[in-house]
Write a protein that holds these residues in place. Structure first.
Motif, short mmCIF file in Angstrom:
data_model
loop_
_atom_site.label_atom_id
_atom_site.label_comp_id
_atom_site.label_asym_id
_atom_site.label_seq_id
_atom_site.Cartn_x
_atom_site.Cartn_y
_atom_site.Cartn_z
N ALA A 80 0.83 -1.20 0.00
CA ALA A 80 0.00 0.00 0.00
C ALA A 80 0.87 1.25 0.00
O ALA A 80 1.97 1.26 0.54
CB ALA A 80 -0.92 0.00 1.22
N GLU A 84 -2.76 5.25 1.22
CA GLU A 84 -3.68 4.13 1.42
C GLU A 84 -3.59 3.58 2.84
O GLU A 84 -4.60 3.21 3.45
CB GLU A 84 -3.38 3.04 0.40
CG GLU A 84 -3.77 3.43 -1.03
CD GLU A 84 -3.18 2.53 -2.09
OE1 GLU A 84 -3.77 2.42 -3.19
OE2 GLU A 84 -2.11 1.92 -1.85
N VAL A 164 -2.45 -3.99 -1.17
CA VAL A 164 -3.60 -3.68 -2.03
C VAL A 164 -3.71 -4.80 -3.06
O VAL A 164 -2.74 -5.11 -3.77
CB VAL A 164 -3.42 -2.32 -2.73
CG1 VAL A 164 -4.61 -2.03 -3.65
CG2 VAL A 164 -3.26 -1.22 -1.69
N PRO A 170 -7.27 -1.80 -0.21
CA PRO A 170 -6.23 -2.07 0.78
C PRO A 170 -6.72 -3.11 1.79
O PRO A 170 -7.88 -3.12 2.19
CB PRO A 170 -6.01 -0.72 1.46
CG PRO A 170 -6.51 0.29 0.47
CD PRO A 170 -7.66 -0.39 -0.21
#
Length: 270
Positions: A80, A84, A164, A170
């Motif tokens: 991520a 995120e 992700v 995520p």
């Protein structure tokens, strides 16, 4: 296919079944593993995006002193971004209180003394120094007054623990340290990443913008950052006996702890 290290957990992928298998090296891990499964199921009940147990399998499985769990595979995962991560942690910290007994209070110093004691690749003076730092920080932590209300926290939200999938969502991984505690504990991780050179200013700003708070403005941040740095150092130093290649990095980190004003340019201990 082996995906992860075997020190505490070996991680295997079974592509045909779209499963990931975690194998804990000792039956003593059973209570922890059972708690991880309960936490994962509770997060699923809340609609929160976290790793999911494979419900078609009755688990955990105990075989020859090993504890085995099965998890749904995340397709095409990538790490991520800081933004995120910030958005996912904001949602995590806003979850309602879990059922009584599901989540234990945060233990910020769990296993630290044993990590230091097992750091046989560094000299005794450095181990004594780390023990002294541990005692000092335990006292400092006890005096902290947190600004944010207690919440469910991940406990170890480093950049490998949030991925992700191919669907762009995520997902929170590794629920071993999931706890009830101060959100500041989670928020300190990316701030320390910036301190040690693993995030630049723009990446850290993306995280704080997504979360909505910069923890470095809180007066207790320096204490939490020092605890995080000790944990990162003790964890890596504990591996030096079996992985001599890490001795130089462990010594570099210890030198940083001896001089809090020194710039930190640490290398990840992969």
């Amino acid at each position: 296919m082996l995906l992860g290290p075997v020190a505490d957990n070996a991680v295997f992928r079974i592509p045909a079944a779209r499963l990931v298998v975690r194998v804990a090296s000792s039956v003593g891990a059973l209570p922890r593993v059972e708690r991880e499964l309960r936490v994962a199921r509770w997060l699923a009940s809340q609609g929160f995006s976290a790793v999911r147990p494979a419900e078609a399998v009755e688990q955990p499985v105990v075989d020859r002193e090993r504890v085995i769990t099965f998890w749904e595979e995340i397709e095409d995962p990538r790490q991520a971004t800081p933004a995120e991560m910030g958005a996912l942690l904001r949602r995590l910290h806003a979850l309602p209180a879990p059922p009584a007994g599901l989540v234990e209070p945060l233990e910020p110093f769990v296993r630290q003394r044993s990590h230091i004691n097992s750091a046989t690749g560094i000299d005794a003076e450095d181990r004594d120094f780390l023990r002294d730092v541990l005692v000092r920080l335990q006292a400092a932590y006890a005096d902290l007054e947190f600004a944010l209300p207690t919440a469910v926290i991940h406990g170890d939200p480093h950049r490998k623990n949030i991925v992700v999938g191919g669907d762009g969502i995520p997902v929170l991984l590794d629920l071993e340290r999931f706890s009830l505690g101060p959100p500041e504990w989670d928020l300190t991780v990316p701030a320390v990443y910036r301190n040690v050179g693993w995030y630049d200013d723009a990446e850290y700003a993306a995280f704080t913008d997504a979360y909505g708070l910069d923890v470095t403005g809180w007066e207790g941040f320096t204490t939490l950052a020092a605890i995080r740095e000790l944990r990162m150092t003790a964890w890596l130093a504990a591996r030096t006996g079996r992985e001599p290649r890490l001795i130089g990095e462990a010594q570099r980190r210890i030198a940083s702890l001896r001089d809090p004003t020194a710039p930190r340019r640490w290398t990840p201990g992969t």
